[in-house]
Scaffold this active site. Structure first.
Site, short mmCIF file in Angstrom:
data_model
loop_
_atom_site.label_atom_id
_atom_site.label_comp_id
_atom_site.label_asym_id
_atom_site.label_seq_id
_atom_site.Cartn_x
_atom_site.Cartn_y
_atom_site.Cartn_z
N ARG A 163 59.21 18.84 20.54
CA ARG A 163 59.51 20.10 21.23
C ARG A 163 59.39 21.35 20.35
O ARG A 163 58.82 22.34 20.80
CB ARG A 163 60.88 20.04 21.91
CG ARG A 163 60.94 18.96 23.01
CD ARG A 163 62.21 19.05 23.86
NE ARG A 163 62.21 20.25 24.65
CZ ARG A 163 62.87 21.34 24.36
NH1 ARG A 163 63.64 21.41 23.30
NH2 ARG A 163 62.78 22.40 25.13
N CYS A 197 51.84 14.88 8.13
CA CYS A 197 50.90 15.78 7.46
C CYS A 197 50.35 16.83 8.41
O CYS A 197 49.19 16.79 8.81
CB CYS A 197 49.76 14.96 6.86
SG CYS A 197 50.40 13.65 5.82
#
Ligand SMILES: *Cc1c(COP(=O)(O)O)cnc(C)c1O
Length: 432
Positions: free
Chosen positions: A326, A356
């Protein structure tokens, strides 16, 4: 009520301390409060008691089997958006006859499955879909109950990614065109026009957009009812919740503080809408997701590293955007608190995950206590659009889930075993 608070310095879910849970089951860990789910369901149910109504929990917000069973036990129906969600409901002991099937892209196998299981209504979003439902019903010798989703063309004043009631998005049928669509649908022999549906968006924090939409579609609903004998009107979901602050320490209690902060409550929602709806004499369906489960869940995570750069103070935690997307996806705010409350200075911290991607953060420059490796944090209000949106990105297993009820806690989803992630993959024969 919402079930998360400090007793002494230890954050609890209902009667269960969270740090021992985090140690026992590991992190990242979702924890849900059954008491909060129940309370939110009942608050809304009671607020609407002056009209014939049915709450259909939006399964896409949280589809854990225990969450679904708890809501089914309260008499809840379900708003589903895929054949998979219907199967989940059946497996959780829910009744398909209390299910409405929404979504713009229902496939033929999904329509067939839902027809055979006898869902209460297909909430259709286009004419080709109505034709498809009719065709499948004809093939099976059945009559399909349908409602059409009207797009009332109101602005919900919420985040662009969760606005659905304006004409620039893929949902529903424009207000001006809807009667023609009903007229056409009425000619399809294997459809029964059962209702009218709308859903204007999500995380709506005032009643006004709902009221505006209801006022706009009332005459339409009446005309359609007279013409086609409609039985229900669905107002959709979208009731917003408090994300900031999600945790109140004062003695006033959750609902009191919510009410005093001018936030949408079931009482306010019902007070403005029920009197409008009563003259319709239709069954009213509500499809809340976030309102029921949002504040009922937290995501627990462990601090792995503290990293200081020239300007920044990073808390690198073991939860990531793949567990709770979110903040990255909706720029959403989640309150973050330590499981063991700490006094003293606050340090402006970025809480980030190990994935990453620079988008993999939960907050930036937020004042948090001085924390170190091995400390635990809770991301609050993670019970809706949390686990359900998780992915395996970076080959990270799906988190475990725990349900708490009073002093009891049960693991309701085991942490995904890592090999399970690629279990369906194979090496192409020419590579062997
Ligand atoms: C997503 C959705 C809901 C639930 O929305 P919330 O904001 O979680 O209440 C209800 N109805 C439909 C059709 C939806 O797509």
């Amino acid at each position: 009520m919402h079930g998360f608070r400090y007793f002494g310095n230890r954050l609890h879910c209902e009667g269960v301390a969270l740090e021992p849970l985090a140690r026992k089951y590991g992190t990242p860990l979702y924890v849900y409060s059954q008491g909060t789910l129940t309370d939110h369901f009942k608050k809304l149910d009671m607020a609407m008691s002056d009209v014939d109504h049915q709450i259909c929990f939006s399964v896409k917000a949280n589809s854990n089997q225990s969450v679904l069973r708890a809501l089914a036990n309260l008499g809840g129906g379900f708003d589903i958006v895929s054949g998979g969600e219907l199967q989940r409901i059946i497996d959780a002991g829910g009744d398909p006859r209390n299910c409405v099937f929404a979504g713009v892209g229902k496939t033929e196998p999904e329509v067939e499955f839902a027809l055979k299981r006898g869902v209460y209504s297909f909430n259709a979003e286009s004419e080709p879909e109505l034709e498809r439902i009719n065709r499948v019903a004809a093939r099976l010798g059945k009559t399909a109950p349908v409602a059409v989703r009207v797009n009332p063309g109101v602005a919900a004043h919420t985040h662009a990614k969760i606005t659905t009631g304006t004409y620039e998005n893929k949902f529903g049928i424009a207000f001006e065109k809807i009667e023609a669509v009903y007229a056409r649908a009425a000619t399809l022999k294997h459809l029964r026009l059962r209702g009218l549906q709308m859903h204007i968006g999500s995380q709506i924090t005032t009643v006004s957009p709902f009221e505006e939409a209801v006022r706009k579609i009332l005459p339409l609903a009446l005309r359609l009812k007279r013409q086609y004998g409609l039985e229900f009107l669905s107002l959709g979901g979208g009731l917003g919740i408090v994300y900031n602050p999600a945790l109140e320490s004062g003695a006033a209690g959750w609902w009191k503080s919510v009410a005093s902060r001018n936030i949408l409550t079931p009482q306010k929602y019902a007070a403005r809408l029920v009197s409008l709806l009563q003259p319709l004499d239709l069954r009213i369906l509500l499809e809340p997701g976030r309102f029921i489960s949002g504040n009922a869940g937290v995501l627990l995570t462990r601090v792995e590293y503290v990293k200081r750069t020239g300007r920044k103070h990073f808390l690198i935690v073991d939860a990531a955007m793949n567990d709770l997307i979110r903040p990255a996806f909706y720029e959403a705010y989640h309150q973050i608190v330590p499981l063991i409350r700490k006094a003293g200075v606050r340090i402006k911290s970025d809480v980030v995950g190990p994935v990453c991607e620079s988008g993999d953060f939960f907050c930036k420059d937020r004042p948090l206590p001085r924390l170190g490796e091995g400390d635990y944090l809770a991301l609050l209000s993670a019970g809706a659009y949390g686990f359900v949106m998780a992915s395996n990105y970076n080959t990270r297993p799906l988190a475990a889930e725990v349900l708490v009820n009073g002093n009891r806690a049960a693991l309701v989803r085991q942490r995904q075993p890592v090999r399970n992630i690629w279990a369906g993959e194979t090496v192409a024969p020419w590579l062997k």
